[in-house]
Design a protein around this motif. Structure first.
Motif, PDB file in Angstrom:
ATOM      1  N   GLN A   1       0.850  -1.189   0.000  1.00 20.97           N
ATOM      2  CA  GLN A   1       0.000   0.000   0.000  1.00 20.97           C
ATOM      3  C   GLN A   1       0.884   1.236   0.000  1.00 20.97           C
ATOM      4  O   GLN A   1       2.001   1.210   0.521  1.00 20.97           O
ATOM      5  CB  GLN A   1      -0.890   0.025   1.249  1.00 20.97           C
ATOM      6  N   ARG A   2       0.361   2.316  -0.561  1.00 15.60           N
ATOM      7  CA  ARG A   2       1.099   3.580  -0.541  1.00 15.60           C
ATOM      8  C   ARG A   2       1.175   4.096   0.886  1.00 15.60           C
ATOM      9  O   ARG A   2       0.172   4.142   1.591  1.00 15.60           O
ATOM     10  CB  ARG A   2       0.411   4.616  -1.415  1.00 15.60           C
ATOM     11  N   ALA A   3       2.383   4.483   1.305  1.00 15.10           N
ATOM     12  CA  ALA A   3       2.590   4.981   2.661  1.00 15.10           C
ATOM     13  C   ALA A   3       3.034   6.443   2.678  1.00 15.10           C
ATOM     14  O   ALA A   3       2.923   7.099   3.695  1.00 15.10           O
ATOM     15  CB  ALA A   3       3.624   4.123   3.388  1.00 15.10           C
ATOM     16  N   GLY A   4       3.529   6.943   1.563  1.00 12.75           N
ATOM     17  CA  GLY A   4       3.987   8.324   1.524  1.00 12.75           C
ATOM     18  C   GLY A   4       4.765   8.624   0.255  1.00 12.75           C
ATOM     19  O   GLY A   4       4.882   7.775  -0.634  1.00 12.75           O
ATOM     20  N   VAL A   5       5.297   9.837   0.196  1.00 10.74           N
ATOM     21  CA  VAL A   5       6.033  10.296  -0.978  1.00 10.74           C
ATOM     22  C   VAL A   5       7.285  11.032  -0.523  1.00 10.74           C
ATOM     23  O   VAL A   5       7.235  11.836   0.407  1.00 10.74           O
ATOM     24  CB  VAL A   5       5.162  11.246  -1.843  1.00 10.74           C
ATOM     25  N   LEU A   6       8.391  10.755  -1.184  1.00  9.02           N
ATOM     26  CA  LEU A   6       9.597  11.559  -1.034  1.00  9.02           C
ATOM     27  C   LEU A   6       9.624  12.497  -2.237  1.00  9.02           C
ATOM     28  O   LEU A   6       9.838  12.054  -3.375  1.00  9.02           O
ATOM     29  CB  LEU A   6      10.851  10.681  -0.996  1.00  9.02           C
ATOM     30  N   ARG A   7       9.360  13.755  -1.995  1.00 10.00           N
ATOM     31  CA  ARG A   7       9.223  14.710  -3.095  1.00 10.00           C
ATOM     32  C   ARG A   7      10.565  14.979  -3.767  1.00 10.00           C
ATOM     33  O   ARG A   7      11.574  15.192  -3.112  1.00 10.00           O
ATOM     34  CB  ARG A   7       8.614  16.014  -2.583  1.00 10.00           C
ATOM     35  N   GLU A   8      10.546  14.921  -5.104  1.00  9.92           N
ATOM     36  CA  GLU A   8      11.695  15.189  -5.953  1.00  9.92           C
ATOM     37  C   GLU A   8      12.934  14.406  -5.535  1.00  9.92           C
ATOM     38  O   GLU A   8      14.058  14.882  -5.618  1.00  9.92           O
ATOM     39  CB  GLU A   8      11.995  16.694  -5.987  1.00  9.92           C
ATOM     40  N   ALA A   9      12.736  13.149  -5.119  1.00 13.36           N
ATOM     41  CA  ALA A   9      13.845  12.324  -4.644  1.00 13.36           C
ATOM     42  C   ALA A   9      14.481  11.473  -5.737  1.00 13.36           C
ATOM     43  O   ALA A   9      15.500  10.839  -5.503  1.00 13.36           O
ATOM     44  CB  ALA A   9      13.368  11.423  -3.511  1.00 13.36           C
ATOM     45  N   GLY A  10      13.879  11.434  -6.924  1.00 20.13           N
ATOM     46  CA  GLY A  10      14.403  10.570  -7.971  1.00 20.13           C
ATOM     47  C   GLY A  10      14.453  11.243  -9.326  1.00 20.13           C
ATOM     48  O   GLY A  10      14.114  12.419  -9.470  1.00 20.13           O
ATOM     49  N   TYR A  11      14.891  10.471 -10.314  1.00 19.77           N
ATOM     50  CA  TYR A  11      14.938  10.921 -11.705  1.00 19.77           C
ATOM     51  C   TYR A  11      14.269   9.870 -12.573  1.00 19.77           C
ATOM     52  O   TYR A  11      14.485   8.669 -12.389  1.00 19.77           O
ATOM     53  CB  TYR A  11      16.384  11.099 -12.186  1.00 19.77           C
ATOM     54  N   TRP A  12      13.482  10.326 -13.539  1.00 21.42           N
ATOM     55  CA  TRP A  12      12.831   9.445 -14.517  1.00 21.42           C
ATOM     56  C   TRP A  12      13.037  10.069 -15.879  1.00 21.42           C
ATOM     57  O   TRP A  12      12.557  11.169 -16.132  1.00 21.42           O
ATOM     58  CB  TRP A  12      11.349   9.320 -14.187  1.00 21.42           C
TER      59      TRP A  12
END
Length: 185
Positions: free
Chosen positions: A145-156
């Motif tokens: 299940q979704r638990a949260g978001v790390l904002r702008e933590a990755g690259y796609w």
């Protein structure tokens, strides 16, 4: 040798003799983007890293496709445990030829089953890049299940993106359990 299996998918030992196969899967650009890693790795560096992995405390499986007459290796799942709190991070890699057939979802579910019923974890978590909708959907189907978001933590694909944090709890694990069935049979 398979440790646990469903009708379509099995988990067996992480194998030194498959280092070149694992390495080839890891060089796939789609996998590099999905992991958020930007650089390929040499086979020599991968073989050296595998030596360390085989000695580590992590729980690693080779994923097998069971559709044919013989099991065929198609990926790897890993649990990176934190024994102090009985949790683990989950990582999966499925080779290009096996994607889109539900094997990733089934391998994830089998790994959770093993983690909750053999390793006695209480929670397993993962990070997935937000644009990886197929990955998020597969993880949800497997019990995350979704638990949260790390904002702008990755690259796609060269763009900054969020990472979605997902978790699965042992007490909410959707059955049936392949591991428990081994003891009830």
């Amino acid at each position: 040798m398979l440790w646990i299996a469903s009708k379509s998918c099995g988990l067996g030992p992480y194998r030194a003799d498959l280092v070149e196969t694992y390495w080839a899967w890891e060089q796939d650009p789609a996998l590099l983007v999905g992991y958020g890693r930007q650089v390929p790795e040499s086979l020599e560096a991968r073989a050296e890293g595998m030596t360390q992995q085989l000695r580590g405390a992590n729980v690693r499986f080779t994923v097998y496709d069971l559709a044919g007459d013989e099991p065929v290796p198609v990926g790897v799942t890993t649990l990176l445990p934190d024994d102090a709190v009985r949790t683990a991070e989950f990582v999966i890699m499925i080779g290009k030829e096996a994607r889109g057939r539900g094997l990733g979802t089934e391998a994830t579910r089998l790994t959770l089953d093993y983690g909750f019923h053999v390793t006695n974890l209480r929670m397993v978590w993962l990070k997935v890049l937000a644009p990886n909708i197929g990955g998020v959907t597969a993880y949800e189907r497997a019990g995350f299940q979704r638990a949260g978001v790390l904002r702008e933590a990755g690259y796609w694909l060269g763009e900054v993106c969020d990472e979605v944090i997902m978790d699965a709890l042992a007490r909410e694990f959707p059955g049936p359990s392949v591991v428990k069935a081994l003891f009830e049979g």
